[in-house]
Design a protein around this motif. Sequence first.
Motif: not given
Length: 286
Positions: A130-132, A138-141, A186-188, A214-216
């Motif tokens: 989910p978006a947090t 993380k998405l920004d980087g 825009e995503i971040p 890494d998501l695990a």
Amino acid sequence: MVFIDLDGLRFHVQRLGPQDTGPPAATVVLLHGLLTDSLASYYFTLAPALAAAGVEVLMYDQRGHGRTGRPPTGYRLERFVDDLEALLDRLEVTGPVHLLGNSFGGTVAFGLAARRPEQVVGILAIESEPATAAWAAKLDGILRRAETELVKKSTLAWVAAKRGRHTARLARSAGTILAETSLAREIPASRLPDEAQLRAIRCPVLAVYGTRSDLAAQAAWLDGLLPDCRSAFVPGQEHSVLIETPDVVRELTLSWLREQGAELRGLAADPPVREAVREPARGAVR
């Protein structure tokens, strides 16, 4: 294949009905990930098996991807959720749906479940979250690095040498999306749900991870956050679980739908799950 105009943007949509022409055992919406992904990831892996099992399948190219229009702006997460909401309304999908999202597609699925809990009967999230605030950072980087690197010939040559020409073409396409749009910025900056909104997602959730991803490590956190969530792990896999192990994903999906009460037909009556390890990652924290 059809094209549907939603709020001035043309969407490429594919809809598959049960192959035996009987009543749908369930309705499943397939949501793809960012940049290198499109509905083709499902069309050649999961969608035919679902239709053969008596499932109605809805999939589409998200804004900026595949054959859907690519506006220069309009890429915050809430716009992607708006698109899914509007598409379901336009297609008059009024009953409950199962959402299956790969990577960013799972984030969109969580967004709709928070907004329309009465319409989402379950979520299967593949290598997703989910978006947090942590997700946005993380998405920004990731997106900033991709915006810089994917326009370099040296980067694309390295991808072709290490991952093959097909992956290099996808990387080049991703670089084009980033160059032509404001997606990376825009995503971040998306509007994020608070913890209470996420905890209010009460539909059953199956979160699928590669054991080498890494998501695990977030599995225990997500299982604890959501009231009805469990995790499954695919041994030896990183982020590309859907593409690398489509047979495992098909089996997991069909088993999960049966658990949710879908009366599947044909060869999907009782599919074995051979390779997924259904146990939490030890020491998983967030």
